[in-house]
Design a protein around this motif. Structure first.
Motif, PDB file in Angstrom:
ATOM      1  N   ARG A   2     -13.026 -49.655 -33.331  1.00  0.00           N
ATOM      2  CA  ARG A   2     -13.078 -50.129 -31.950  1.00  0.00           C
ATOM      3  C   ARG A   2     -13.505 -49.004 -31.012  1.00  0.00           C
ATOM      4  NH1 ARG A   2      -8.132 -53.469 -29.621  1.00  0.00           N
ATOM      5  NH2 ARG A   2      -8.758 -54.778 -31.381  1.00  0.00           N
ATOM      6  N   ILE A   3     -13.022 -47.801 -31.272  1.00  0.00           N
ATOM      7  CA  ILE A   3     -13.439 -46.655 -30.452  1.00  0.00           C
ATOM      8  C   ILE A   3     -14.955 -46.504 -30.509  1.00  0.00           C
ATOM      9  CG2 ILE A   3     -13.396 -44.127 -30.280  1.00  0.00           C
ATOM     10  CD1 ILE A   3     -10.458 -44.282 -31.269  1.00  0.00           C
ATOM     11  N   ALA A  18     -19.476 -41.564 -30.633  1.00  0.00           N
ATOM     12  CA  ALA A  18     -18.033 -41.273 -30.570  1.00  0.00           C
ATOM     13  C   ALA A  18     -17.800 -39.782 -30.356  1.00  0.00           C
ATOM     14  CB  ALA A  18     -17.337 -41.742 -31.845  1.00  0.00           C
ATOM     15  N   ALA A  19     -18.566 -38.958 -31.078  1.00  0.00           N
ATOM     16  CA  ALA A  19     -18.428 -37.506 -30.926  1.00  0.00           C
ATOM     17  C   ALA A  19     -18.969 -37.047 -29.572  1.00  0.00           C
ATOM     18  CB  ALA A  19     -19.160 -36.790 -32.058  1.00  0.00           C
ATOM     19  N   LEU A  20     -20.095 -37.636 -29.148  1.00  0.00           N
ATOM     20  CA  LEU A  20     -20.673 -37.272 -27.852  1.00  0.00           C
ATOM     21  C   LEU A  20     -19.737 -37.619 -26.703  1.00  0.00           C
ATOM     22  CD1 LEU A  20     -24.480 -38.182 -28.019  1.00  0.00           C
ATOM     23  CD2 LEU A  20     -23.513 -35.993 -27.318  1.00  0.00           C
ATOM     24  N   SER A  21     -19.012 -38.738 -26.850  1.00  0.00           N
ATOM     25  CA  SER A  21     -18.132 -39.166 -25.762  1.00  0.00           C
ATOM     26  C   SER A  21     -17.031 -38.152 -25.498  1.00  0.00           C
ATOM     27  CB  SER A  21     -17.509 -40.536 -26.083  1.00  0.00           C
ATOM     28  OG  SER A  21     -16.578 -40.434 -27.133  1.00  0.00           O
ATOM     29  N   ALA A  22     -16.705 -37.356 -26.520  1.00  0.00           N
ATOM     30  CA  ALA A  22     -15.664 -36.334 -26.353  1.00  0.00           C
ATOM     31  C   ALA A  22     -16.199 -35.057 -25.728  1.00  0.00           C
ATOM     32  CB  ALA A  22     -15.023 -36.019 -27.707  1.00  0.00           C
ATOM     33  N   THR A  23     -17.523 -34.846 -25.794  1.00  0.00           N
ATOM     34  CA  THR A  23     -18.091 -33.599 -25.262  1.00  0.00           C
ATOM     35  C   THR A  23     -18.858 -33.808 -23.964  1.00  0.00           C
ATOM     36  OG1 THR A  23     -20.073 -33.868 -26.653  1.00  0.00           O
ATOM     37  CG2 THR A  23     -18.287 -32.540 -27.540  1.00  0.00           C
ATOM     38  N   VAL A  24     -19.562 -34.951 -23.841  1.00  0.00           N
ATOM     39  CA  VAL A  24     -20.283 -35.222 -22.599  1.00  0.00           C
ATOM     40  C   VAL A  24     -19.264 -35.635 -21.546  1.00  0.00           C
ATOM     41  CG1 VAL A  24     -21.969 -36.688 -21.451  1.00  0.00           C
ATOM     42  CG2 VAL A  24     -22.387 -35.923 -23.786  1.00  0.00           C
ATOM     43  N   GLY A  25     -19.170 -34.880 -20.473  1.00  0.00           N
ATOM     44  CA  GLY A  25     -18.159 -35.196 -19.476  1.00  0.00           C
ATOM     45  C   GLY A  25     -18.197 -34.251 -18.299  1.00  0.00           C
ATOM     46  N   PHE A  85      -2.868 -45.507 -10.889  1.00  0.00           N
ATOM     47  CA  PHE A  85      -4.153 -45.332 -11.580  1.00  0.00           C
ATOM     48  C   PHE A  85      -3.912 -44.970 -13.040  1.00  0.00           C
ATOM     49  CE2 PHE A  85      -7.544 -42.593 -13.183  1.00  0.00           C
ATOM     50  CZ  PHE A  85      -8.669 -43.344 -12.897  1.00  0.00           C
ATOM     51  N   GLY A  86      -2.939 -44.093 -13.284  1.00  0.00           N
ATOM     52  CA  GLY A  86      -2.614 -43.675 -14.643  1.00  0.00           C
ATOM     53  C   GLY A  86      -2.147 -44.821 -15.516  1.00  0.00           C
ATOM     54  N   ILE A  87      -1.350 -45.716 -14.926  1.00  0.00           N
ATOM     55  CA  ILE A  87      -0.864 -46.876 -15.688  1.00  0.00           C
ATOM     56  C   ILE A  87      -2.032 -47.765 -16.109  1.00  0.00           C
ATOM     57  CG2 ILE A  87       0.476 -49.017 -15.550  1.00  0.00           C
ATOM     58  CD1 ILE A  87       2.414 -47.494 -13.691  1.00  0.00           C
ATOM     59  N   VAL A  88      -2.938 -48.035 -15.163  1.00  0.00           N
ATOM     60  CA  VAL A  88      -4.111 -48.870 -15.472  1.00  0.00           C
ATOM     61  C   VAL A  88      -4.974 -48.194 -16.527  1.00  0.00           C
ATOM     62  CG1 VAL A  88      -6.246 -49.869 -14.553  1.00  0.00           C
ATOM     63  CG2 VAL A  88      -4.130 -49.965 -13.205  1.00  0.00           C
ATOM     64  N   MET A  89      -5.211 -46.898 -16.358  1.00  0.00           N
ATOM     65  CA  MET A  89      -6.023 -46.154 -17.324  1.00  0.00           C
ATOM     66  C   MET A  89      -5.370 -46.154 -18.700  1.00  0.00           C
ATOM     67  SD  MET A  89      -8.850 -44.360 -17.678  1.00  0.00           S
ATOM     68  CE  MET A  89      -9.501 -43.265 -16.438  1.00  0.00           C
ATOM     69  N   ALA A  90      -4.044 -46.003 -18.742  1.00  0.00           N
ATOM     70  CA  ALA A  90      -3.321 -45.987 -20.017  1.00  0.00           C
ATOM     71  C   ALA A  90      -3.433 -47.326 -20.730  1.00  0.00           C
ATOM     72  CB  ALA A  90      -1.857 -45.635 -19.785  1.00  0.00           C
ATOM     73  N   VAL A  91      -3.361 -48.412 -19.969  1.00  0.00           N
ATOM     74  CA  VAL A  91      -3.493 -49.749 -20.573  1.00  0.00           C
ATOM     75  C   VAL A  91      -4.888 -49.921 -21.166  1.00  0.00           C
ATOM     76  CG1 VAL A  91      -3.576 -52.226 -20.084  1.00  0.00           C
ATOM     77  CG2 VAL A  91      -1.750 -50.830 -19.109  1.00  0.00           C
ATOM     78  N   LEU A  92      -5.919 -49.499 -20.424  1.00  0.00           N
ATOM     79  CA  LEU A  92      -7.301 -49.606 -20.916  1.00  0.00           C
ATOM     80  C   LEU A  92      -7.504 -48.762 -22.173  1.00  0.00           C
ATOM     81  CD1 LEU A  92      -9.256 -49.449 -17.529  1.00  0.00           C
ATOM     82  CD2 LEU A  92      -8.883 -51.461 -18.968  1.00  0.00           C
ATOM     83  N   VAL A  93      -6.952 -47.550 -22.156  1.00  0.00           N
ATOM     84  CA  VAL A  93      -7.047 -46.675 -23.334  1.00  0.00           C
ATOM     85  C   VAL A  93      -6.313 -47.312 -24.516  1.00  0.00           C
ATOM     86  CG1 VAL A  93      -6.361 -44.445 -24.310  1.00  0.00           C
ATOM     87  CG2 VAL A  93      -7.351 -44.549 -22.024  1.00  0.00           C
ATOM     88  N   ALA A  94      -5.132 -47.889 -24.241  1.00  0.00           N
ATOM     89  CA  ALA A  94      -4.326 -48.524 -25.301  1.00  0.00           C
ATOM     90  C   ALA A  94      -5.090 -49.643 -25.984  1.00  0.00           C
ATOM     91  CB  ALA A  94      -3.015 -49.055 -24.723  1.00  0.00           C
ATOM     92  N   VAL A  95      -5.762 -50.466 -25.186  1.00  0.00           N
ATOM     93  CA  VAL A  95      -6.515 -51.602 -25.735  1.00  0.00           C
ATOM     94  C   VAL A  95      -7.563 -51.123 -26.736  1.00  0.00           C
ATOM     95  CG1 VAL A  95      -8.186 -53.410 -25.163  1.00  0.00           C
ATOM     96  CG2 VAL A  95      -6.138 -53.115 -23.763  1.00  0.00           C
ATOM     97  N   VAL A  96      -8.170 -49.962 -26.442  1.00  0.00           N
ATOM     98  CA  VAL A  96      -9.223 -49.437 -27.324  1.00  0.00           C
ATOM     99  C   VAL A  96      -8.637 -48.736 -28.545  1.00  0.00           C
ATOM    100  CG1 VAL A  96     -11.196 -47.878 -27.496  1.00  0.00           C
ATOM    101  CG2 VAL A  96     -10.812 -49.174 -25.400  1.00  0.00           C
ATOM    102  N   ILE A  97      -7.659 -47.834 -28.332  1.00  0.00           N
ATOM    103  CA  ILE A  97      -7.205 -46.998 -29.457  1.00  0.00           C
ATOM    104  C   ILE A  97      -6.358 -47.771 -30.461  1.00  0.00           C
ATOM    105  CG2 ILE A  97      -7.299 -44.942 -28.031  1.00  0.00           C
ATOM    106  CD1 ILE A  97      -4.266 -44.873 -27.971  1.00  0.00           C
ATOM    107  N   ILE A  98      -5.835 -48.929 -30.070  1.00  0.00           N
ATOM    108  CA  ILE A  98      -5.089 -49.755 -31.025  1.00  0.00           C
ATOM    109  C   ILE A  98      -5.987 -50.162 -32.193  1.00  0.00           C
ATOM    110  CG2 ILE A  98      -4.095 -52.080 -31.339  1.00  0.00           C
ATOM    111  CD1 ILE A  98      -2.854 -51.702 -28.503  1.00  0.00           C
ATOM    112  N   GLY A  99      -7.287 -50.338 -31.909  1.00  0.00           N
ATOM    113  CA  GLY A  99      -8.212 -50.785 -32.949  1.00  0.00           C
ATOM    114  C   GLY A  99      -8.753 -49.685 -33.833  1.00  0.00           C
ATOM    115  N   GLY A 100      -8.342 -48.432 -33.616  1.00  0.00           N
ATOM    116  CA  GLY A 100      -8.781 -47.336 -34.478  1.00  0.00           C
ATOM    117  C   GLY A 100     -10.229 -46.942 -34.240  1.00  0.00           C
ATOM    118  N   ILE A 101     -10.801 -46.208 -35.188  1.00  0.00           N
ATOM    119  CA  ILE A 101     -12.136 -45.643 -35.025  1.00  0.00           C
ATOM    120  C   ILE A 101     -13.206 -46.715 -34.881  1.00  0.00           C
ATOM    121  CG2 ILE A 101     -12.492 -45.421 -37.516  1.00  0.00           C
ATOM    122  CD1 ILE A 101     -13.904 -43.115 -34.733  1.00  0.00           C
TER     123      ILE A 101
END
Length: 562
Positions: A301-302, A157-164, A283-299
């Protein structure tokens, strides 16, 4: 809550459409009001006419050097232990405590337990509360230390925020300015950053809050308030914590969100040659929906997503780099010679030796974010009774991010650019992704397609992790509750769409400045709490030694039955 979130998300589309038509005006006005803050955070101290050093870089590297020396090179001494902890070698003592399982006072001769699947009773010499009337091995795994995720999940989870993008584009830019020698100093920055990560993530677990339902709230906000209060500096701690929380929320909307969405959208539309004016919006709308599906579940699911995405995308990237290195293995020693010579001579780069050092250390420090404090938020959610255990795991983060992935990128570029066919060292380039793609394509045709997909995945994983970071800062400032959660998540998802649709350079610059402004309150707090970290390290080291001594004396390893 899921339906409400998605409904509110689509209501944002008209707002974004309006923003598209006025983006230039928004950018100019925003820059007028925030330019002073950006200039202050990224101010470069002039040491001569030829080179300047950003003061925030001095704080980051100075802090990392201090922690490396204070903890007696934990970046080396804790390295092997870190892998053992991630593999679960000490999971038993981290869940139940060493005294409970291997304490001398609780030693008994025989333990009744149903160990095998044949329901046959067994007696074995053991330690701790493996006692008649106590735990049996089938039930001992049900007990758990406070926390929500495993060591591996917290690490990914921490690596996903820095590796990019920093690993793909940032390295290319650093090499274009500082030459091959910048790679050496990048590695040095990664090595020193391991100690910073260890320190801040140990404190993240030590001073976290855990709700009755097991939800964890942690990070610099909490160790600044609670830790400094113990030191008699409660007032200072509160001020630093509030500042950090404000900075992390701002950073989550820009650098951890809008910039990622913007770069991902740009790569996606380029890959499929989408020229429509609204391509980024869709593209932003699709990306936002995908992000929403994950972040709704908290840490939880993340973490469940990042533990799959991060190893996958990093694995593909490193594998491709290895293929190129093996295909050009006769040039590897020459590449390292260039790196070594450039690191200590400057090879004609502007600013000479110091200029090369600055470029390498800047890329390394900014890439792994060691000392920024953000990673301590993700690592604080781990299940363990020993805070230092997660600190030791966290030191792997700069090693993977900078020492391995950034170095792989650098080697590929240096080897494929021996004849200077696509880059001249000392001449800054702006499009780092394109340059890295050229380097990979020169050996693996059409790999730029895979690289584009990697950039999008890197951006996605960075966004979901930074949403958690920002949420923790938001809750610290505005309280914990469903409405508070919903407001933050709607804002975050709106910024995903905005970021993909328009380029707000001043907004993103301001957000980046907020991310590195986090360094100031964090480093102050971690330096002041260094003695606490040292005690926690000693406590965990003693627990490991106690377990190993007990096993040598005849105790069974509870881990084998968990």
């Amino acid at each position: 809550m899921n339906k409400k979130l998605l409904s509110l998300l689509f209501l944002a589309v008209p707002i974004v459409t309006f923003a598209q038509s006025t983006s230039d005006k928004i950018d100019v006005v925003f820059k007028d009001y925030t330019g002073w803050f950006v200039d202050a955070i990224f101010y470069e101290i002039p040491f001569s006419e030829t080179f300047q050093i950003p003061w925030v870089l001095i704080v980051l590297v100075g802090g990392a050097l201090y922690f490396t020396l204070y903890f007696k090179f934990i970046n080396i001494t804790g390295f092997v232990t870190a892998f053992q902890v991630v593999k679960g070698k000490y999971e038993d003592i981290e869940k139940h405590g060493v005294d409970k399982l291997y304490g001398d006072e609780a030693q008994v001769e025989d333990v009744l337990g149903s160990i095998n699947d044949d329901n046959e009773n067994a007696s074995e010499k053991s330690f701790g509360d493996q006692t008649p009337g106590g735990d049996v091995f089938e039930t001992i795994r049900d007990e758990s230390a406070e926390g929500e995720v495993s060591h591996f999940q917290a690490l990914t989870a921490a690596l996903s925020a820095t590796v990019g993008l920093g690993n793909i584009a940032g390295v290319a830019v650093a090499l274009s300015i500082g030459g091959p020698g910048a790679t050496f100093w990048m590695i040095v920055a990664g090595f020193l950053g391991m100690a910073s990560k260890f320190a801040e993530c140990t404190l993240g677990v030590k001073y976290r809050d855990v709700d009755a339902d097991g939800t964890v709230y942690g990070g610099p906000m909490y160790y600044l308030t609670k830790g400094l209060k113990e030191k008699g500096a409660g007032g200072l701690g509160k001020v630093l914590a509030v500042l950090f929380a404000i900075f992390v929320v701002g950073g989550s909307f820009g650098g951890g969100n809008m910039f990622q969405a913007n770069q991902a959208a740009a790569q996606f539309t380029k890959l499929f040659d989408l020229t429509g004016g609204n391509a980024g919006l869709y593209f932003g709308i699709v990306m936002a929906v995908l992000v929403a599906v994950v972040i709704i579940g908290g840490i939880k699911r993340i973490a469940s997503v990042t533990e799959k995405v991060v190893p996958f995308m990093a694995g593909i990237y490193v594998l491709a780099a290895l293929i190129i290195l093996f295909a050009n293995f006769t040039l590897i020693d020459d590449a390292f010679m260039l790196i070594y010579e450039g690191a200590f001579s400057g090879l004609g780069i502007a600013g000479g030796l110091v200029g090369v050092m600055i470029q390498g250390i800047r890329r390394g420090a900014f890439s792994n974010e060691a000392g920024v404090g953000s990673a301590a938020i993700a690592h604080s959610a781990v299940r363990t009774k020993y805070p230092a255990s997660e600190g030791i795991v966290a030191l792997l983060e700069p090693f993977i991010d900078t020492v391995i992935i950034c170095t792989m990128t650098a080697l590929v570029i240096i080897i494929t650019n021996f004849d200077g066919q696509f880059m001249q060292y000392g001449v800054e380039i702006k499009e780092g992704v394109e340059l890295t793609a050229i380097a990979f394509d020169s050996v693996i045709p059409h790999f730029s397609i895979v690289l584009t997909i990697a950039v999008i995945l890197f951006a996605f994983s960075t966004m979901i992790s930074w949403s958690y970071y920002g949420m923790q800062g938001w809750k610290f400032l505005f309280g914990k509750g469903k409405i508070t959660d919903l407001v933050y998540k709607v804002l975050f998802l709106m910024f995903v769409i905005v970021g993909a649709s328009i380029s707000l350079g001043a907004v993103i610059d301001f957000s980046d400045a907020m991310i590195f402004a986090m360094v100031v309150p964090n480093i102050i707090g971690v330096v002041m709490l260094s003695p606490v970290i040292k005690r926690e390290l000693a406590k965990y080291t003693n627990a490991i030694n106690k377990k190993e001594e007990a096993i040598e004396d005849g105790a069974i390893d509870v881990n084998d039955h968990m």
